[in-house]
Design a protein around this motif. Structure first.
Motif, PDB file in Angstrom:
ATOM      1  N   TYR A  53       0.053  -6.750  -5.287  1.00  0.00           N
ATOM      2  CA  TYR A  53       0.809  -5.613  -4.612  1.00  0.00           C
ATOM      3  C   TYR A  53       2.270  -5.787  -4.626  1.00  0.00           C
ATOM      4  O   TYR A  53       2.674  -7.028  -4.060  1.00  0.00           O
ATOM      5  CB  TYR A  53       0.268  -5.603  -3.061  1.00  0.00           C
ATOM      6  CG  TYR A  53       0.829  -4.404  -2.225  1.00  0.00           C
ATOM      7  CD1 TYR A  53       1.142  -3.204  -2.645  1.00  0.00           C
ATOM      8  CD2 TYR A  53       1.734  -4.922  -1.210  1.00  0.00           C
ATOM      9  CE1 TYR A  53       1.473  -2.205  -2.001  1.00  0.00           C
ATOM     10  CE2 TYR A  53       2.322  -3.984  -0.368  1.00  0.00           C
ATOM     11  CZ  TYR A  53       2.474  -2.543  -0.792  1.00  0.00           C
ATOM     12  OH  TYR A  53       3.053  -1.853  -0.042  1.00  0.00           O
ATOM     13  N   ASP A  54       3.205  -5.153  -5.070  1.00  0.00           N
ATOM     14  CA  ASP A  54       4.658  -5.303  -5.336  1.00  0.00           C
ATOM     15  C   ASP A  54       5.494  -4.422  -4.246  1.00  0.00           C
ATOM     16  O   ASP A  54       6.699  -4.670  -4.382  1.00  0.00           O
ATOM     17  CB  ASP A  54       4.920  -4.693  -6.515  1.00  0.00           C
ATOM     18  CG  ASP A  54       4.773  -3.125  -6.934  1.00  0.00           C
ATOM     19  OD1 ASP A  54       4.447  -2.500  -5.757  1.00  0.00           O
ATOM     20  OD2 ASP A  54       5.085  -2.907  -8.083  1.00  0.00           O
ATOM     21  N   GLY A  55       4.849  -3.951  -3.210  1.00  0.00           N
ATOM     22  CA  GLY A  55       5.474  -3.514  -1.965  1.00  0.00           C
ATOM     23  C   GLY A  55       5.207  -1.906  -2.362  1.00  0.00           C
ATOM     24  O   GLY A  55       5.806  -1.061  -1.286  1.00  0.00           O
ATOM     25  N   GLU A  56       5.010  -1.526  -3.242  1.00  0.00           N
ATOM     26  CA  GLU A  56       4.592   0.100  -3.654  1.00  0.00           C
ATOM     27  C   GLU A  56       3.280   0.422  -4.005  1.00  0.00           C
ATOM     28  O   GLU A  56       2.917   1.473  -3.704  1.00  0.00           O
ATOM     29  CB  GLU A  56       5.784   0.831  -4.555  1.00  0.00           C
ATOM     30  CG  GLU A  56       7.129   0.489  -4.103  1.00  0.00           C
ATOM     31  CD  GLU A  56       8.081   1.072  -5.150  1.00  0.00           C
ATOM     32  OE1 GLU A  56       7.864   2.003  -5.877  1.00  0.00           O
ATOM     33  OE2 GLU A  56       9.177   0.783  -4.928  1.00  0.00           O
ATOM     34  N   ALA A  57       2.743  -0.221  -4.882  1.00  0.00           N
ATOM     35  CA  ALA A  57       1.484   0.077  -5.365  1.00  0.00           C
ATOM     36  C   ALA A  57       0.660  -1.235  -5.793  1.00  0.00           C
ATOM     37  O   ALA A  57       1.194  -2.536  -6.109  1.00  0.00           O
ATOM     38  CB  ALA A  57       1.531   0.888  -6.666  1.00  0.00           C
ATOM     39  N   CYS A  58      -0.526  -1.111  -5.553  1.00  0.00           N
ATOM     40  CA  CYS A  58      -1.441  -2.260  -5.933  1.00  0.00           C
ATOM     41  C   CYS A  58      -1.971  -1.869  -7.504  1.00  0.00           C
ATOM     42  O   CYS A  58      -2.293  -1.020  -7.543  1.00  0.00           O
ATOM     43  CB  CYS A  58      -2.789  -2.104  -5.138  1.00  0.00           C
ATOM     44  SG  CYS A  58      -2.346  -2.676  -3.476  1.00  0.00           S
ATOM     45  N   THR A  59      -1.694  -3.194  -8.289  1.00  0.00           N
ATOM     46  CA  THR A  59      -2.310  -2.925  -9.581  1.00  0.00           C
ATOM     47  C   THR A  59      -3.154  -3.948 -10.119  1.00  0.00           C
ATOM     48  O   THR A  59      -3.030  -4.973  -9.566  1.00  0.00           O
ATOM     49  CB  THR A  59      -0.982  -3.149 -10.277  1.00  0.00           C
ATOM     50  OG1 THR A  59      -0.057  -2.171 -10.052  1.00  0.00           O
ATOM     51  CG2 THR A  59      -1.297  -2.764 -11.952  1.00  0.00           C
ATOM     52  N   SER A  79       4.792  -8.553  -1.391  1.00  0.00           N
ATOM     53  CA  SER A  79       5.616  -7.828  -0.443  1.00  0.00           C
ATOM     54  C   SER A  79       5.873  -8.496   0.924  1.00  0.00           C
ATOM     55  O   SER A  79       5.618  -9.495   1.120  1.00  0.00           O
ATOM     56  CB  SER A  79       4.683  -6.431  -0.030  1.00  0.00           C
ATOM     57  OG  SER A  79       3.684  -6.564   0.884  1.00  0.00           O
ATOM     58  N   GLU A 156      -2.106   1.910   5.096  1.00  0.00           N
ATOM     59  CA  GLU A 156      -2.220   2.893   3.677  1.00  0.00           C
ATOM     60  C   GLU A 156      -3.156   2.359   2.775  1.00  0.00           C
ATOM     61  O   GLU A 156      -3.489   1.213   2.788  1.00  0.00           O
ATOM     62  CB  GLU A 156      -0.878   2.589   3.073  1.00  0.00           C
ATOM     63  CG  GLU A 156      -0.837   3.339   1.535  1.00  0.00           C
ATOM     64  CD  GLU A 156       0.614   2.949   0.949  1.00  0.00           C
ATOM     65  OE1 GLU A 156       0.558   3.348  -0.314  1.00  0.00           O
ATOM     66  OE2 GLU A 156       1.575   2.499   1.517  1.00  0.00           O
ATOM     67  N   GLN A 158      -5.125   2.829  -0.970  1.00  0.00           N
ATOM     68  CA  GLN A 158      -5.020   2.859  -2.572  1.00  0.00           C
ATOM     69  C   GLN A 158      -6.398   2.667  -3.077  1.00  0.00           C
ATOM     70  O   GLN A 158      -6.793   1.466  -2.827  1.00  0.00           O
ATOM     71  CB  GLN A 158      -4.237   2.314  -3.171  1.00  0.00           C
ATOM     72  CG  GLN A 158      -2.511   2.502  -2.627  1.00  0.00           C
ATOM     73  CD  GLN A 158      -1.442   1.806  -3.066  1.00  0.00           C
ATOM     74  OE1 GLN A 158      -1.554   0.955  -4.108  1.00  0.00           O
ATOM     75  NE2 GLN A 158      -0.462   2.033  -2.612  1.00  0.00           N
TER      76      GLN A 158
END
Length: 168
Positions: A53-59, A79, A156, A158
């Motif tokens: 998790y980079d602060g915007e999206a989980c990959t 993050s 949030e 995802q």
């Protein structure tokens, strides 16, 4: 060994014991230790199923197929907020597309939890700027990953990825 060497040996043994220890998360059968590691230490290993998790999206970074049994899963939270992943075992007839639809419909946000149709859920939580890993026992099946982001509900949510657990 001389008596004066005893304190040095005891300190060395205590340090070794502390380095080998680990806390428990979940505590379910077939699950083992949870460890905190240096931020980002294992995130680039392709053989280790990892969610970043980079602060915007989980990959998802990792293999598409994993052997059954204890699987080392990691959550690399890069993050300044808390994150959690749920590893979900899909029942027959359910797919990653069903998981995406669950999130897109708003049902995930309303429930703040995994869908009730999954067979099994394994969770890993990581505080801000921490990498957490845990062994999770996984069996032959298809799995999906949900990512929950935030300090408190409403999180949030995802839909991240899917992977297969298959005997090679």
């Amino acid at each position: 060994m001389r008596f004066r060497d005893l304190p040095v040996c005891l300190v060395a043994a205590a340090l070794l014991f502390a380095a080998c220890g680990g806390g428990e998360e979940g505590g379910g059968a077939g699950e083992s230790e949870t460890t905190v590691s240096t931020f980002g230490q294992f995130a680039d290993r392709a053989d280790l199923p990892t969610v970043v998790y980079d602060g915007e999206a989980c990959t998802y970074i990792g293999p598409e197929t994993v052997a059954p049994g204890p699987v080392r899963m990691t959550l690399d939270n890069r993050s300044d907020t808390r994150a959690r992943i749920d590893i979900l075992r899909f029942p027959e007839g359910r797919t990653f597309e069903d998981l995406v639809a669950y999130v897109d419909s708003g049902e995930a946000a309303a429930n703040q939890d995994s869908p009730d149709w999954v067979d099994q859920t394994r969770k890993i939580r990581a505080p801000a700027n921490q990498l957490m890993g845990a062994n999770r026992t996984l069996f032959d099946n298809t799995y999906g990953i949900l990512c929950y982001i935030g300090e408190a509900e409403p999180f949030e949510i995802q839909a991240v990825a899917t992977f297969e657990v298959l005997e090679e």
